[in-house]
Enzyme design. Sequence first.
Site, PDB file in Angstrom:
ATOM      1  N   ASN A 136      -5.470   4.300  -4.245  1.00 35.95           N
ATOM      2  CA  ASN A 136      -6.762   4.352  -3.398  1.00 35.95           C
ATOM      3  C   ASN A 136      -7.787   3.537  -4.716  1.00 35.95           C
ATOM      4  OD1 ASN A 136      -5.430   6.417  -2.107  1.00 35.95           O
ATOM      5  ND2 ASN A 136      -7.532   6.217  -0.930  1.00 35.95           N
ATOM      6  N   TYR A 148      -1.923  -1.765  10.888  1.00 36.77           N
ATOM      7  CA  TYR A 148      -2.341  -1.949   9.804  1.00 36.77           C
ATOM      8  C   TYR A 148      -1.165  -1.685   8.778  1.00 36.77           C
ATOM      9  CZ  TYR A 148      -3.805  -1.502   4.818  1.00 36.77           C
ATOM     10  OH  TYR A 148      -3.637  -1.254   3.524  1.00 36.77           O
ATOM     11  N   SER A 197       0.745  -1.108  -0.187  1.00 32.56           N
ATOM     12  CA  SER A 197      -0.088  -0.170  -0.043  1.00 32.56           C
ATOM     13  C   SER A 197       0.783   1.394  -0.057  1.00 32.56           C
ATOM     14  CB  SER A 197      -0.787   0.142   1.387  1.00 32.56           C
ATOM     15  OG  SER A 197      -1.172   1.297   1.409  1.00 32.56           O
ATOM     16  N   LYS A 205       2.116  -3.942   6.424  1.00 31.72           N
ATOM     17  CA  LYS A 205       2.459  -3.757   5.110  1.00 31.72           C
ATOM     18  C   LYS A 205       4.047  -3.420   4.876  1.00 31.72           C
ATOM     19  CE  LYS A 205      -1.590  -4.431   3.291  1.00 31.72           C
ATOM     20  NZ  LYS A 205      -1.579  -5.857   2.648  1.00 31.72           N
TER      21      LYS A 205
HETATM   22  C1  UD1 Z   1      -6.854   4.232   3.671  1.00 31.42           C
HETATM   23  C2  UD1 Z   1      -5.661   3.710   4.419  1.00 31.42           C
HETATM   24  C3  UD1 Z   1      -4.862   2.883   3.184  1.00 31.42           C
HETATM   25  C4  UD1 Z   1      -5.422   1.902   2.565  1.00 31.42           C
HETATM   26  C5  UD1 Z   1      -6.887   2.420   2.055  1.00 31.42           C
HETATM   27  C6  UD1 Z   1      -7.618   1.159   1.317  1.00 31.42           C
HETATM   28  C7  UD1 Z   1      -4.059   4.815   5.869  1.00 31.42           C
HETATM   29  C8  UD1 Z   1      -3.562   6.052   6.422  1.00 31.42           C
HETATM   30  N1  UD1 Z   1      -5.097   4.934   4.853  1.00 31.42           N
HETATM   31  O1  UD1 Z   1      -6.514   5.076   2.480  1.00 31.42           O
HETATM   32  O2  UD1 Z   1      -3.586   2.411   3.767  1.00 31.42           O
HETATM   33  O3  UD1 Z   1      -4.825   1.263   1.703  1.00 31.42           O
HETATM   34  O4  UD1 Z   1      -7.501   2.923   2.909  1.00 31.42           O
HETATM   35  O5  UD1 Z   1      -8.363   1.804   0.460  1.00 31.42           O
HETATM   36  O6  UD1 Z   1      -3.643   3.741   6.186  1.00 31.42           O
HETATM   37  N2  UD1 Z   1     -12.717  10.657   3.717  1.00 31.42           N
HETATM   38  C9  UD1 Z   1     -13.733  11.576   3.896  1.00 31.42           C
HETATM   39  N3  UD1 Z   1     -15.071  11.076   4.291  1.00 31.42           N
HETATM   40  C10 UD1 Z   1     -15.133   9.795   4.823  1.00 31.42           C
HETATM   41  C11 UD1 Z   1     -14.106   8.708   4.262  1.00 31.42           C
HETATM   42  C12 UD1 Z   1     -13.015   9.463   3.791  1.00 31.42           C
HETATM   43  O7  UD1 Z   1     -13.767  12.886   3.573  1.00 31.42           O
HETATM   44  O8  UD1 Z   1     -16.400   9.370   5.134  1.00 31.42           O
HETATM   45  C13 UD1 Z   1     -11.524  11.169   2.948  1.00 31.42           C
HETATM   46  C14 UD1 Z   1     -10.540  10.843   3.961  1.00 31.42           C
HETATM   47  O9  UD1 Z   1     -10.121  12.106   5.008  1.00 31.42           O
HETATM   48  C15 UD1 Z   1      -9.187  10.739   2.827  1.00 31.42           C
HETATM   49  C16 UD1 Z   1      -9.937  10.191   1.537  1.00 31.42           C
HETATM   50  O10 UD1 Z   1     -11.351  10.629   1.764  1.00 31.42           O
HETATM   51  O11 UD1 Z   1      -8.779  12.074   2.639  1.00 31.42           O
HETATM   52  C17 UD1 Z   1      -9.603   8.897   1.333  1.00 31.42           C
HETATM   53  O12 UD1 Z   1      -9.918   8.222   2.367  1.00 31.42           O
HETATM   54  P1  UD1 Z   1      -9.963   6.574   2.526  1.00 31.42           P
HETATM   55  O13 UD1 Z   1     -11.116   6.290   1.160  1.00 31.42           O
HETATM   56  O14 UD1 Z   1     -10.445   6.101   4.018  1.00 31.42           O
HETATM   57  O15 UD1 Z   1      -8.575   6.233   1.950  1.00 31.42           O
HETATM   58  P2  UD1 Z   1      -7.142   6.538   2.914  1.00 31.42           P
HETATM   59  O16 UD1 Z   1      -7.423   6.932   3.953  1.00 31.42           O
HETATM   60  O17 UD1 Z   1      -6.596   7.387   1.541  1.00 31.42           O
END
Ligand code: UD1
Length: 337
Positions: free
Chosen positions: A179, A149, A124, A153
């Site tokens: 992502n 987690y 990741s 990795k």
């Molecule tokens: C996370 C994990 C990553 C993992 C991936 C799986 C970390 C830090 N991140 O990535 O290792 O491989 O998931 O897909 O370990 N967001 C919102 N509202 C929400 C949900 C998310 O604003 O309800 C925003 C988050 O703040 C972020 C972006 O959307 O900026 C992406 O979030 P998310 O889909 O959870 O992925 P990551 O955190 O990038």
Amino acid sequence: MKILVTGGAGFIGSHTVVELVNAGYDPVIIDDFSNSEKSVLKGLKKILKKNIKCYSKNCNDLKTLEKIFIDENIEGVIHFAAYKAVGESVQNPLKYYENNIGSTVKLLHVMNKLGIKNLVFSSSCTVYGQPEIIPVDENTPRQPATSPYGSTKAMCEDILRDTIVSGSPLKIISLRYFNPIGAHPTAHIGELPNGVPSNLVPYITQTAAGLREKLTVFGNDYNTPDGTNIRDFIHVVDLAKAHVAALNLLKKQADNYYDTFNIGTGDGVSVMQLVKTFEKVNKIKLNYEIGPRRPGDTEKIYAITTKAQEVMGWKAEKTLSESLKDAWRWQKKITKK
Ligand code: UD1
């Protein structure tokens, strides 16, 4: 060539099974269904018009692995099976270390013993943490993980590299996913989050479907053009195809090989840009509000993907709009059921 796909009923695993068959490989799944559903196998059958063999077992077990490798005459492995909930890993780190590290170590033992050489590992971009310079290439220094987690990795990458340094004949590629989003264009398979989604796109599609009241955008005061986080969102089918490219490369390599590749689109997209694109391409008004930052979130990260292009001959082809249309088509289908 028979390929064991650990976690093959999961989101990325199931899409990879489809692309393996399309490319002429013969996948066999092992999945304990702890974070996936048996209905995925039906979806695979609809797409592929044939049954995919599946062992409903946990792969963190030497005897199970050895028996499957021998019975099935396995020649390569794609190792997806792992727990992946960042928050849960903070609450229950041993569960994560035991499963994610344990299964990788056991796979390596059995592969070494039986002389099975080809392994693709799901890593990741979390290993980069918040890098000083973006976009990141594979030489960007890794940073200490912000969750157990994430540690699993990075630790698995180290275990794989150390195994090669020790002289093992294995050939291993770690793919550092950015992502993954979207779903298969047929809408027969897609993402099936367990409970309340923590990832952005399933939260958006569930909100659009009326299953959640509103999306909270986690912070708009970051140092980015619109203040929201920047990520590299890649269509899961493109990501799946990267595994085929990795296997094709492994077949050509001499023994005792290890390398890492970024698997992203190379485009940085903000959370708000993604929300707006979702609304536009699907003609939907999404209920959302701006909330506080989510602890542990990286401000911005996206990939340089030149190495995957040049060495594996792979690059992402699908657009963000296609990803978000496919994600919504899938959500509508599972909501109807
Ligand atoms: C996370 C994990 C990553 C993992 C991936 C799986 C970390 C830090 N991140 O990535 O290792 O491989 O998931 O897909 O370990 N967001 C919102 N509202 C929400 C949900 C998310 O604003 O309800 C925003 C988050 O703040 C972020 C972006 O959307 O900026 C992406 O979030 P998310 O889909 O959870 O992925 P990551 O955190 O990038």
